[in-house]
Motif scaffolding. Structure first.
Motif, PDB file in Angstrom:
ATOM      1  N   GLY A  14     104.621  10.078 -24.143  1.00 25.19           N
ATOM      2  CA  GLY A  14     103.489  10.347 -25.037  1.00 25.19           C
ATOM      3  C   GLY A  14     103.449  11.793 -25.474  1.00 25.19           C
ATOM      4  O   GLY A  14     103.209  12.095 -26.641  1.00 25.19           O
ATOM      5  N   ILE A  15     103.727  12.695 -24.579  1.00 21.35           N
ATOM      6  CA  ILE A  15     103.739  14.123 -24.909  1.00 21.35           C
ATOM      7  C   ILE A  15     104.849  14.418 -25.916  1.00 21.35           C
ATOM      8  O   ILE A  15     104.661  15.142 -26.879  1.00 21.35           O
ATOM      9  N   THR A  16     106.029  13.818 -25.708  1.00 17.20           N
ATOM     10  CA  THR A  16     107.141  14.022 -26.632  1.00 17.20           C
ATOM     11  C   THR A  16     106.793  13.501 -28.012  1.00 17.20           C
ATOM     12  O   THR A  16     107.050  14.142 -29.021  1.00 17.20           O
ATOM     13  N   THR A  17     106.170  12.329 -28.088  1.00 19.79           N
ATOM     14  CA  THR A  17     105.794  11.734 -29.372  1.00 19.79           C
ATOM     15  C   THR A  17     104.748  12.573 -30.081  1.00 19.79           C
ATOM     16  O   THR A  17     104.850  12.828 -31.264  1.00 19.79           O
ATOM     17  N   VAL A  18     103.744  13.027 -29.346  1.00 20.72           N
ATOM     18  CA  VAL A  18     102.672  13.805 -29.957  1.00 20.72           C
ATOM     19  C   VAL A  18     103.203  15.110 -30.531  1.00 20.72           C
ATOM     20  O   VAL A  18     102.859  15.498 -31.627  1.00 20.72           O
ATOM     21  N   SER A  19     104.084  15.796 -29.817  1.00 18.12           N
ATOM     22  CA  SER A  19     104.567  17.088 -30.297  1.00 18.12           C
ATOM     23  C   SER A  19     105.364  16.951 -31.591  1.00 18.12           C
ATOM     24  O   SER A  19     105.392  17.874 -32.388  1.00 18.12           O
ATOM     25  N   ALA A  20     106.012  15.814 -31.810  1.00 17.89           N
ATOM     26  CA  ALA A  20     106.762  15.605 -33.044  1.00 17.89           C
ATOM     27  C   ALA A  20     105.843  15.526 -34.257  1.00 17.89           C
ATOM     28  O   ALA A  20     106.279  15.738 -35.381  1.00 17.89           O
ATOM     29  N   GLN A  21     104.573  15.246 -34.054  1.00 17.68           N
ATOM     30  CA  GLN A  21     103.634  15.119 -35.159  1.00 17.68           C
ATOM     31  C   GLN A  21     103.050  16.461 -35.590  1.00 17.68           C
ATOM     32  O   GLN A  21     102.252  16.508 -36.520  1.00 17.68           O
ATOM     33  N   PHE A  22     103.441  17.540 -34.929  1.00 17.74           N
ATOM     34  CA  PHE A  22     102.940  18.860 -35.269  1.00 17.74           C
ATOM     35  C   PHE A  22     104.098  19.815 -35.599  1.00 17.74           C
ATOM     36  O   PHE A  22     104.053  20.987 -35.288  1.00 17.74           O
ATOM     37  N   GLU A  23     105.121  19.290 -36.238  1.00 16.49           N
ATOM     38  CA  GLU A  23     106.296  20.084 -36.574  1.00 16.49           C
ATOM     39  C   GLU A  23     106.139  20.762 -37.928  1.00 16.49           C
ATOM     40  O   GLU A  23     105.374  20.318 -38.786  1.00 16.49           O
ATOM     41  N   LYS A  24     106.933  21.815 -38.128  1.00 14.51           N
ATOM     42  CA  LYS A  24     106.949  22.552 -39.386  1.00 14.51           C
ATOM     43  C   LYS A  24     107.212  21.597 -40.560  1.00 14.51           C
ATOM     44  O   LYS A  24     108.061  20.721 -40.481  1.00 14.51           O
ATOM     45  N   GLY A  25     106.451  21.770 -41.638  1.00 12.58           N
ATOM     46  CA  GLY A  25     106.604  20.951 -42.826  1.00 12.58           C
ATOM     47  C   GLY A  25     105.709  19.723 -42.876  1.00 12.58           C
ATOM     48  O   GLY A  25     105.587  19.086 -43.914  1.00 12.58           O
ATOM     49  N   THR A  26     105.056  19.370 -41.777  1.00  8.64           N
ATOM     50  CA  THR A  26     104.159  18.208 -41.748  1.00  8.64           C
ATOM     51  C   THR A  26     102.907  18.507 -42.555  1.00  8.64           C
ATOM     52  O   THR A  26     102.370  19.619 -42.512  1.00  8.64           O
ATOM     53  N   LYS A  27     102.427  17.513 -43.299  1.00 13.30           N
ATOM     54  CA  LYS A  27     101.184  17.629 -44.078  1.00 13.30           C
ATOM     55  C   LYS A  27     100.220  16.544 -43.624  1.00 13.30           C
ATOM     56  O   LYS A  27     100.640  15.420 -43.361  1.00 13.30           O
ATOM     57  N   THR A  28      98.934  16.893 -43.531  1.00 16.01           N
ATOM     58  CA  THR A  28      97.914  15.901 -43.191  1.00 16.01           C
ATOM     59  C   THR A  28      96.753  16.008 -44.172  1.00 16.01           C
ATOM     60  O   THR A  28      96.505  17.063 -44.756  1.00 16.01           O
ATOM     61  N   LEU A  29      96.049  14.907 -44.335  1.00 15.41           N
ATOM     62  CA  LEU A  29      94.850  14.847 -45.165  1.00 15.41           C
ATOM     63  C   LEU A  29      93.826  14.008 -44.420  1.00 15.41           C
ATOM     64  O   LEU A  29      94.157  12.930 -43.920  1.00 15.41           O
ATOM     65  N   SER A  30      92.587  14.520 -44.326  1.00 16.85           N
ATOM     66  CA  SER A  30      91.564  13.778 -43.584  1.00 16.85           C
ATOM     67  C   SER A  30      90.219  13.849 -44.279  1.00 16.85           C
ATOM     68  O   SER A  30      89.952  14.747 -45.076  1.00 16.85           O
ATOM     69  N   GLY A  31      89.390  12.888 -43.955  1.00 15.39           N
ATOM     70  CA  GLY A  31      87.994  12.869 -44.377  1.00 15.39           C
ATOM     71  C   GLY A  31      87.143  13.052 -43.141  1.00 15.39           C
ATOM     72  O   GLY A  31      87.373  12.390 -42.120  1.00 15.39           O
ATOM     73  N   ASN A  32      86.176  13.961 -43.206  1.00 16.70           N
ATOM     74  CA  ASN A  32      85.371  14.292 -42.031  1.00 16.70           C
ATOM     75  C   ASN A  32      83.889  14.130 -42.321  1.00 16.70           C
ATOM     76  O   ASN A  32      83.432  14.404 -43.430  1.00 16.70           O
ATOM     77  N   LEU A  33      83.150  13.739 -41.296  1.00 13.87           N
ATOM     78  CA  LEU A  33      81.690  13.803 -41.311  1.00 13.87           C
ATOM     79  C   LEU A  33      81.344  15.094 -40.591  1.00 13.87           C
ATOM     80  O   LEU A  33      81.796  15.327 -39.473  1.00 13.87           O
ATOM     81  N   THR A  34      80.560  15.954 -41.235  1.00 16.91           N
ATOM     82  CA  THR A  34      80.245  17.267 -40.660  1.00 16.91           C
ATOM     83  C   THR A  34      78.741  17.449 -40.524  1.00 16.91           C
ATOM     84  O   THR A  34      77.958  16.637 -41.005  1.00 16.91           O
ATOM     85  N   GLY A  35      78.366  18.550 -39.902  1.00 11.47           N
ATOM     86  CA  GLY A  35      76.957  18.869 -39.755  1.00 11.47           C
ATOM     87  C   GLY A  35      76.263  17.995 -38.743  1.00 11.47           C
ATOM     88  O   GLY A  35      75.047  17.940 -38.701  1.00 11.47           O
ATOM     89  N   LEU A  36      77.040  17.288 -37.931  1.00  7.69           N
ATOM     90  CA  LEU A  36      76.448  16.456 -36.896  1.00  7.69           C
ATOM     91  C   LEU A  36      76.119  17.374 -35.730  1.00  7.69           C
ATOM     92  O   LEU A  36      76.675  17.262 -34.667  1.00  7.69           O
ATOM     93  N   GLY A  37      75.230  18.312 -35.964  1.00  5.99           N
ATOM     94  CA  GLY A  37      75.049  19.345 -34.957  1.00  5.99           C
ATOM     95  C   GLY A  37      73.648  19.884 -34.883  1.00  5.99           C
ATOM     96  O   GLY A  37      72.716  19.385 -35.484  1.00  5.99           O
ATOM     97  N   LEU A  38      73.548  20.931 -34.157  1.00 10.91           N
ATOM     98  CA  LEU A  38      72.296  21.628 -33.945  1.00 10.91           C
ATOM     99  C   LEU A  38      72.310  22.897 -34.772  1.00 10.91           C
ATOM    100  O   LEU A  38      73.321  23.564 -34.858  1.00 10.91           O
ATOM    101  N   GLU A  39      71.196  23.226 -35.365  1.00 17.10           N
ATOM    102  CA  GLU A  39      71.105  24.438 -36.174  1.00 17.10           C
ATOM    103  C   GLU A  39      70.264  25.465 -35.413  1.00 17.10           C
ATOM    104  O   GLU A  39      69.193  25.139 -34.891  1.00 17.10           O
ATOM    105  N   PHE A  40      70.755  26.678 -35.352  1.00 12.20           N
ATOM    106  CA  PHE A  40      70.044  27.751 -34.667  1.00 12.20           C
ATOM    107  C   PHE A  40      69.818  28.914 -35.615  1.00 12.20           C
ATOM    108  O   PHE A  40      70.590  29.127 -36.530  1.00 12.20           O
ATOM    109  N   ASN A  41      68.769  29.678 -35.384  1.00 10.27           N
ATOM    110  CA  ASN A  41      68.466  30.854 -36.179  1.00 10.27           C
ATOM    111  C   ASN A  41      68.123  31.970 -35.213  1.00 10.27           C
ATOM    112  O   ASN A  41      67.212  31.833 -34.409  1.00 10.27           O
TER     113      ASN A  41
END
Length: 179
Positions: A14-41
């Motif tokens: 599993g470690i060997t497989t995972v490291s291959a997914q973070f090699e030079k030249g790899t591109k990723t695209l994702s959609g994220n839900l953000t702001g699921l958090g606490l706001e402080f002032n």
């Protein structure tokens, strides 16, 4: 003993497989839900943001410029409901605010699928001036198969310049693909 050796062998694969997914030249695209958090002032001298509810979406891309090291860019939209108490007492009001943002910065994978990131975030809301933020995050990119991943991130944003009184602790959850 055989079970322990078998589990260690599976983990090593599993470690060997995972490291291959973070090699030079790899591109990723994702959609994220953000702001699921606490706001402080941190402003405490007679007013400011009493509370804030926010929820957003973000499109994020990564390009690995070296093994384990990616440059990230993102565009986002956030809906917020803000309660302002500018002068204390009876002079408070509640606003809805739509915010558009962009983000850019490096990301480094330090242990298997775990990463740390530092980025610059700029945002503009209809009723407020342009705001600048410094953002640090810690997250994980967990691959479901060879090309699809799930990506939770815990982040902290600190306002810069005129926005330096605001800080945010939040959670982002995303799903993406690798090219």
């Amino acid at each position: 003993m055989k079970k322990i050796v078998f589990v260690m062998l599976i983990a090593a694969l599993g470690i060997t497989t995972v490291s291959a997914q973070f090699e030079k030249g790899t591109k990723t695209l994702s959609g994220n839900l953000t702001g699921l958090g606490l706001e402080f002032n941190k402003q405490t001298d007679g007013g400011g943001l009493d509370d804030q509810i926010s929820f957003g979406i973000q499109a994020k891309g990564n390009y690995f410029v070296a093994n384990k090291f990616a440059m990230m860019a993102a565009l986002g939209f956030n809906y917020g409901k803000i309660h302002l108490d500018m002068y204390g007492g009876d002079n408070d009001d509640t606003y809805s605010s739509n915010t558009f943002s962009f983000e850019i910065g490096p990301r480094y994978y330090f242990w298997n699928c775990m990463y740390g990131s530092v980025s610059y975030l700029g945002s503009k809301a209809k009723r407020f001036d342009y705001q600048n933020w410094a953002k640090i995050g810690v997250g994980a990119t967990m691959y479901i198969n060879d090309n699809v991943f799930f990506e939770p991130e815990l982040y902290f944003k600190q306002g810069l310049g005129d926005s330096d009184i605001y800080s945010t602790l939040g959670l982002s959850i995303g799903v993406g693909v690798k090219f």
